[in-house]
Design a protein around this motif. Structure first.
Motif, mmCIF file in Angstrom:
data_model
loop_
_atom_site.group_PDB
_atom_site.id
_atom_site.type_symbol
_atom_site.label_atom_id
_atom_site.label_comp_id
_atom_site.label_asym_id
_atom_site.label_seq_id
_atom_site.Cartn_x
_atom_site.Cartn_y
_atom_site.Cartn_z
ATOM 1 N N ARG A 48 -34.314 -35.604 13.142
ATOM 2 C CA ARG A 48 -33.893 -34.613 12.147
ATOM 3 C C ARG A 48 -33.628 -35.288 10.814
ATOM 4 O O ARG A 48 -32.887 -36.257 10.725
ATOM 5 N N ALA A 49 -34.224 -34.756 9.775
ATOM 6 C CA ALA A 49 -33.980 -35.222 8.412
ATOM 7 C C ALA A 49 -32.856 -34.382 7.815
ATOM 8 O O ALA A 49 -32.726 -33.191 8.106
ATOM 9 N N PHE A 50 -32.050 -35.014 6.986
ATOM 10 C CA PHE A 50 -30.978 -34.311 6.290
ATOM 11 C C PHE A 50 -30.647 -35.078 5.022
ATOM 12 O O PHE A 50 -31.122 -36.196 4.806
ATOM 13 N N HIS A 51 -29.862 -34.445 4.171
ATOM 14 C CA HIS A 51 -29.466 -35.060 2.904
ATOM 15 C C HIS A 51 -27.947 -35.067 2.797
ATOM 16 O O HIS A 51 -27.296 -34.082 3.147
ATOM 17 N N LEU A 52 -27.433 -36.176 2.303
ATOM 18 C CA LEU A 52 -26.027 -36.288 1.955
ATOM 19 C C LEU A 52 -25.957 -36.329 0.433
ATOM 20 O O LEU A 52 -26.744 -37.026 -0.209
ATOM 21 N N THR A 53 -25.013 -35.582 -0.146
ATOM 22 C CA THR A 53 -24.855 -35.550 -1.590
ATOM 23 C C THR A 53 -23.460 -36.043 -1.942
ATOM 24 O O THR A 53 -22.458 -35.464 -1.513
ATOM 25 N N GLY A 54 -23.422 -37.130 -2.715
ATOM 26 C CA GLY A 54 -22.149 -37.713 -3.113
ATOM 27 C C GLY A 54 -21.517 -36.976 -4.271
ATOM 28 O O GLY A 54 -22.194 -36.244 -5.010
ATOM 29 N N GLU A 55 -20.226 -37.194 -4.446
ATOM 30 C CA GLU A 55 -19.502 -36.564 -5.550
ATOM 31 C C GLU A 55 -20.087 -36.962 -6.896
ATOM 32 O O GLU A 55 -19.958 -36.240 -7.868
ATOM 33 N N TRP A 56 -20.733 -38.118 -6.965
ATOM 34 C CA TRP A 56 -21.341 -38.604 -8.205
ATOM 35 C C TRP A 56 -22.691 -37.936 -8.472
ATOM 36 O O TRP A 56 -23.319 -38.181 -9.492
ATOM 37 N N GLY A 57 -23.159 -37.089 -7.536
ATOM 38 C CA GLY A 57 -24.416 -36.374 -7.710
ATOM 39 C C GLY A 57 -25.612 -37.039 -7.060
ATOM 40 O O GLY A 57 -26.686 -36.456 -7.020
ATOM 41 N N GLY A 58 -25.439 -38.253 -6.569
ATOM 42 C CA GLY A 58 -26.537 -38.943 -5.894
ATOM 43 C C GLY A 58 -26.854 -38.309 -4.552
ATOM 44 O O GLY A 58 -25.971 -37.807 -3.863
ATOM 45 N N VAL A 59 -28.140 -38.316 -4.198
ATOM 46 C CA VAL A 59 -28.584 -37.729 -2.934
ATOM 47 C C VAL A 59 -29.170 -38.829 -2.052
ATOM 48 O O VAL A 59 -30.016 -39.610 -2.487
ATOM 49 N N LEU A 60 -28.715 -38.869 -0.818
ATOM 50 C CA LEU A 60 -29.211 -39.820 0.174
ATOM 51 C C LEU A 60 -30.153 -39.097 1.117
ATOM 52 O O LEU A 60 -29.818 -38.036 1.642
ATOM 53 N N ASP A 61 -31.338 -39.657 1.307
ATOM 54 C CA ASP A 61 -32.295 -39.125 2.279
ATOM 55 C C ASP A 61 -32.001 -39.793 3.613
ATOM 56 O O ASP A 61 -32.005 -41.028 3.706
ATOM 57 N N CYS A 62 -31.766 -38.986 4.632
ATOM 58 C CA CYS A 62 -31.371 -39.513 5.938
ATOM 59 C C CYS A 62 -32.244 -38.928 7.045
ATOM 60 O O CYS A 62 -32.825 -37.859 6.887
ATOM 61 N N GLU A 63 -32.311 -39.640 8.158
ATOM 62 C CA GLU A 63 -33.008 -39.157 9.351
ATOM 63 C C GLU A 63 -32.375 -39.805 10.567
ATOM 64 O O GLU A 63 -32.179 -41.028 10.604
ATOM 65 N N VAL A 64 -32.058 -38.992 11.564
ATOM 66 C CA VAL A 64 -31.435 -39.500 12.787
ATOM 67 C C VAL A 64 -32.450 -40.352 13.548
ATOM 68 O O VAL A 64 -33.566 -39.910 13.814
ATOM 69 N N VAL A 65 -32.048 -41.588 13.891
ATOM 70 C CA VAL A 65 -32.935 -42.483 14.630
ATOM 71 C C VAL A 65 -32.435 -42.763 16.046
ATOM 72 O O VAL A 65 -33.230 -43.097 16.919
ATOM 73 N N THR A 66 -31.143 -42.650 16.271
ATOM 74 C CA THR A 66 -30.572 -42.856 17.607
ATOM 75 C C THR A 66 -29.454 -41.855 17.815
ATOM 76 O O THR A 66 -28.631 -41.650 16.911
ATOM 77 N N LEU A 67 -29.419 -41.252 18.992
ATOM 78 C CA LEU A 67 -28.361 -40.309 19.308
ATOM 79 C C LEU A 67 -28.071 -40.390 20.799
ATOM 80 O O LEU A 67 -28.921 -40.057 21.616
ATOM 81 N N GLU A 68 -26.895 -40.878 21.117
ATOM 82 C CA GLU A 68 -26.384 -40.890 22.486
ATOM 83 C C GLU A 68 -25.016 -40.234 22.409
ATOM 84 O O GLU A 68 -24.043 -40.875 21.989
ATOM 85 N N PRO A 69 -24.919 -38.941 22.753
ATOM 86 C CA PRO A 69 -23.681 -38.190 22.537
ATOM 87 C C PRO A 69 -22.419 -38.928 22.979
ATOM 88 O O PRO A 69 -22.349 -39.496 24.061
ATOM 89 N N GLU A 70 -21.466 -38.919 22.042
ATOM 90 C CA GLU A 70 -20.152 -39.533 22.209
ATOM 91 C C GLU A 70 -20.210 -41.047 22.384
ATOM 92 O O GLU A 70 -19.216 -41.665 22.744
ATOM 93 N N ARG A 71 -21.381 -41.674 22.078
ATOM 94 C CA ARG A 71 -21.512 -43.131 22.184
ATOM 95 C C ARG A 71 -22.107 -43.763 20.932
ATOM 96 O O ARG A 71 -21.510 -44.670 20.367
ATOM 97 N N VAL A 72 -23.299 -43.311 20.518
ATOM 98 C CA VAL A 72 -23.990 -43.936 19.382
ATOM 99 C C VAL A 72 -24.703 -42.877 18.541
ATOM 100 O O VAL A 72 -25.398 -42.017 19.086
ATOM 101 N N LEU A 73 -24.528 -42.988 17.230
ATOM 102 C CA LEU A 73 -25.269 -42.180 16.278
ATOM 103 C C LEU A 73 -25.756 -43.134 15.195
ATOM 104 O O LEU A 73 -24.959 -43.867 14.607
#
Length: 142
Positions: A48-73
């Motif tokens: 899943r791709a998603f974006h984080l937007t900082g208070e300074w207006g910068g946008v981070l392009d993100c994508e989930v690469v590992t997901l083990e619920p309640e262990r690793v993200l």
């Protein structure tokens, strides 16, 4: 250190909350916005791709690469910038380990080039503050 080697930021923190509660703070958008940044999609599915937007207006392009619920993200954390000193391609990994009735959280951000000393220092400071915000959030929610 050669130009191809990268540096990391590691911040570890103990939370007096179970992994399930910490996991919610890491994956539920309305909670992420309270301790980290604005987000446009839940980081709850590998790929899943998603974006984080900082208070300074910068946008981070993100994508989930590992997901083990309640262990690793883990997710890509990329910041495009025309100035190569500020452009960043990294991976942020959260590892949760149960500790009694609480959780040990290890956050590692890998990918800082040797010429990114300012970004590395900013990340160290930023992650410490973000995780302090998370601790305050976890205390307030059920």
């Amino acid at each position: 250190m050669t130009q191809t080697e990268t540096r990391s930021v590691i911040v570890e923190r103990e939370f007096a909350h179970p992994p399930s509660k910490v996991w919610r703070a890491l994956t539920q958008p309305h909670l992420i916005e309270e301790w980290l940044m604005k987000i446009d999609a839940a980081p709850d599915i590998v790929g899943r791709a998603f974006h984080l937007t900082g208070e300074w207006g910068g946008v981070l392009d993100c994508e989930v690469v590992t997901l083990e619920p309640e262990r690793v993200l883990a997710y890509r954390w990329d910041f495009a910038n025309p100035d190569p000193q500020y452009a960043l391609s990294s991976v942020v990994t959260f590892t949760l380990t149960p500790q009694g009735s609480g959780t040990h959280l290890r956050m590692e951000q890998v990918g800082f080039r040797p010429d990114q000393k300012q970004a590395l220092g900013g990340a160290r400071h930023g992650w410490a503050a973000f995780l302090q915000n998370m601790d305050a959030l976890l205390t307030r929610i059920d």
